[in-house]
Design a protein around this motif. Structure first.
Motif, PDB file in Angstrom:
ATOM      1  N   ALA A 128       0.826  -1.205   0.000  1.00 29.54           N
ATOM      2  CA  ALA A 128       0.000   0.000   0.000  1.00 29.54           C
ATOM      3  C   ALA A 128       0.861   1.257   0.000  1.00 29.54           C
ATOM      4  O   ALA A 128       0.563   2.239  -0.703  1.00 29.54           O
ATOM      5  N   LEU A 129       1.934   1.233   0.766  1.00 30.97           N
ATOM      6  CA  LEU A 129       2.833   2.383   0.791  1.00 30.97           C
ATOM      7  C   LEU A 129       3.505   2.573  -0.566  1.00 30.97           C
ATOM      8  O   LEU A 129       3.623   3.693  -1.069  1.00 30.97           O
ATOM      9  N   ARG A 130       3.938   1.491  -1.190  1.00 26.77           N
ATOM     10  CA  ARG A 130       4.600   1.593  -2.486  1.00 26.77           C
ATOM     11  C   ARG A 130       3.667   2.178  -3.562  1.00 26.77           C
ATOM     12  O   ARG A 130       4.130   2.747  -4.545  1.00 26.77           O
ATOM     13  N   SER A 131       2.383   1.989  -3.380  1.00 25.66           N
ATOM     14  CA  SER A 131       1.436   2.465  -4.389  1.00 25.66           C
ATOM     15  C   SER A 131       1.210   3.978  -4.337  1.00 25.66           C
ATOM     16  O   SER A 131       0.622   4.550  -5.249  1.00 25.66           O
ATOM     17  N   ARG A 132       1.673   4.636  -3.272  1.00 21.20           N
ATOM     18  CA  ARG A 132       1.470   6.068  -3.139  1.00 21.20           C
ATOM     19  C   ARG A 132       2.440   6.837  -4.032  1.00 21.20           C
ATOM     20  O   ARG A 132       3.630   6.503  -4.115  1.00 21.20           O
ATOM     21  N   ASP A 133       1.964   7.891  -4.653  1.00 19.07           N
ATOM     22  CA  ASP A 133       2.811   8.706  -5.517  1.00 19.07           C
ATOM     23  C   ASP A 133       3.907   9.433  -4.743  1.00 19.07           C
ATOM     24  O   ASP A 133       4.957   9.760  -5.305  1.00 19.07           O
ATOM     25  N   ASP A 134       3.658   9.714  -3.460  1.00 20.43           N
ATOM     26  CA  ASP A 134       4.657  10.440  -2.672  1.00 20.43           C
ATOM     27  C   ASP A 134       5.608   9.518  -1.926  1.00 20.43           C
ATOM     28  O   ASP A 134       6.444   9.978  -1.145  1.00 20.43           O
ATOM     29  N   VAL A 135       5.503   8.202  -2.125  1.00 23.20           N
ATOM     30  CA  VAL A 135       6.441   7.235  -1.556  1.00 23.20           C
ATOM     31  C   VAL A 135       7.372   6.769  -2.665  1.00 23.20           C
ATOM     32  O   VAL A 135       6.938   6.191  -3.662  1.00 23.20           O
ATOM     33  N   ALA A 136       8.657   7.053  -2.508  1.00 20.20           N
ATOM     34  CA  ALA A 136       9.629   6.745  -3.554  1.00 20.20           C
ATOM     35  C   ALA A 136      10.201   5.343  -3.428  1.00 20.20           C
ATOM     36  O   ALA A 136      10.525   4.708  -4.424  1.00 20.20           O
ATOM     37  N   PHE A 137      10.364   4.847  -2.218  1.00 24.04           N
ATOM     38  CA  PHE A 137      10.877   3.493  -2.043  1.00 24.04           C
ATOM     39  C   PHE A 137      10.474   2.950  -0.688  1.00 24.04           C
ATOM     40  O   PHE A 137      10.220   3.702   0.265  1.00 24.04           O
ATOM     41  N   VAL A 138      10.417   1.635  -0.597  1.00 23.94           N
ATOM     42  CA  VAL A 138      10.248   0.909   0.657  1.00 23.94           C
ATOM     43  C   VAL A 138      11.302  -0.187   0.643  1.00 23.94           C
ATOM     44  O   VAL A 138      11.223  -1.127  -0.146  1.00 23.94           O
ATOM     45  N   GLN A 139      12.328  -0.051   1.475  1.00 28.71           N
ATOM     46  CA  GLN A 139      13.429  -1.009   1.472  1.00 28.71           C
ATOM     47  C   GLN A 139      13.550  -1.663   2.838  1.00 28.71           C
ATOM     48  O   GLN A 139      13.362  -1.006   3.872  1.00 28.71           O
TER      49      GLN A 139
END
Length: 410
Positions: free
Chosen positions: A81-92
């Motif tokens: 869900a976080l990765r799908s946000r336009d203002d979230v660039a990465f989830v590592q």
């Protein structure tokens, strides 16, 4: 902030990056649910904080970059869900690694001028009174011994707010401070950069620089990407001059690249060990990023150390095999690009103390490096020559060779 061969979106979308290891060697293990989220808005920060299953913390890099980082614990569904946000660039994933130092020799009882300190011309600077007084060095590592006689005088006063910080617990008899070194690696690194020239023990490249312990690795060598990024931010926000990371990972790490960008924009020069993978095109991260000065390791014979990573990310070479320096209970010789990087960190302190702006200090070292006949992928601009960087000639000596004061003699 760019990365070779990747678009910014591709790079920052990559998951599973950012595990750190002390460059003397490592074995990876993962804690699967802890992540670093890179966001470009306050709403993105709020979203990440609100869905974390454990208390989160934020690394605000917006003074100098577009980025804010949030470290938290998320389910697989929430990471998607976080990765799908336009203002979230990465989830590592916020990986851990286990680390292992490599002892390489026993000690002798006498005071030692380490071969690397002499080889790069630092002893010539000491002779003319160049000691890097007034320059602040942050050591992002396992901590620094608060009581070692070679280092105690150069440590920033522990009573000063923010002079030292710890993001992991210190465990054992050495833990007189929360940021004390319970592994030995950080003390060794600090000693090469800035051990005081007190007439016994060893001496560092910048013997009057001020040392700051930024403890991000525990006694077992485990280090979190998020803690290292936070430590870099702390050094920048306190207006220090140089920060040393004798740690790295073979995975791209956008969080560390963002932190490196933040440091540079704040006037702090970040230095990183190239890694110990011993193969072509194997320079680790963050050393491979343009924001960091990537350092390979040489031997006393000016050859590339067999363990040293090599590739386009190498900016400069420095002594890294059989390097004598302090450890909490005395002295030890260690090998690794971990040992090479602090030679460059101490040299940057010398150049900055001589009046060169931090933004061009690394360029000065590259311009004056000695060509020892290795390919650029192995030596970068050449072998570090800090004496030449300040306009002095030296004989290229190797001090007391690979000898070291006896263990426990501190």
């Amino acid at each position: 902030m760019t990365d070779q061969g990747w678009s910014r979106r591709d790079l920052l979308r990559s998951a599973g990056t950012g595990a750190l290891a002390l460059a003397a060697g490592s074995v990876v293990y993962e804690r699967m649910s802890q992540y670093v989220v890179g966001v470009r808005s306050d709403d993105g920060v709020s979203a990440a904080v609100s869905v974390s299953d454990t208390p989160s913390f934020r690394i605000d890099l917006t003074d100098h970059t577009p980025w804010q980082l949030v470290r938290g614990t998320f389910s697989e569904a929430r990471t998607e869900a976080l990765r799908s946000r336009d203002d979230v660039a990465f989830v590592q994933r916020d990986h851990w690694l286990e680390t292992v130092d490599t002892p390489t020799s026993d000690g002798d009882p006498e005071r030692t001028v380490p071969w690397g300190v002499d080889r790069v011309g630092a002893t010539r600077l000491h002779e003319v009174g160049k000691t890097a007084a007034g320059v602040d060095i942050g050591i992002v590592d396992t901590g620094i011994s608060a009581t070692h006689p070679d280092l105690a005088d150069n440590l920033a006063p522990p009573s000063d707010a923010g002079a030292h910080e710890a993001w992991v617990d210190c465990q054992g008899d050495e833990c007189t401070q929360s940021w004390s070194d319970d592994a030995g690696h950080g003390t060794h690194v600090a000693g090469t950069a800035a051990a005081a020239d007190g007439g016994s023990g060893t001496v560092g490249v910048a013997p009057d620089a001020t040392l700051h312990a930024l403890k991000v690795c525990g006694g077992s060598g485990g280090c979190r990407t998020s803690a290292a990024a936070k430590a870099i931010e702390h050094a920048a926000d306190n207006d220090w001059d140089v920060v040393n990371l004798s740690l790295g990972t073979p995975r791209r790490s956008p969080a560390l690249q963002a932190a490196g960008e933040y440091a540079l924009e704040a006037g702090v020069v970040p230095v990183a060990a190239a890694g110990n993978r011993g193969r072509p095109d194997s320079v680790g991260y963050p050393a491979a990023y343009d924001e960091f000065v990537g350092v390979s390791a040489t031997t006393i014979d000016d050859e590339l150390a067999g363990f040293s990573s090599r590739g386009d990310g190498v900016d400069i070479a420095a002594p890294g095999e059989d390097v004598c320096a302090p450890v909490p209970d005395g002295y030890e010789s260690l090998s690794g690009t971990s040992m090479a990087a602090p030679h460059v960190t101490g040299a940057l302190a010398q150049v900055i103390a001589d009046g060169v702006e931090p933004s061009v200090a690394a360029d000065r070292l590259r311009e004056t490096a000695e060509d020892v006949g290795l390919p650029a992928t192995q030596q970068g601009a050449g072998l570090l020559d800090v004496a030449a960087a300040l306009g002095y000639e030296h004989d290229g000596g190797t001090g007391d060779g690979v000898s070291c004061p006896a263990p426990g003699s501190a």
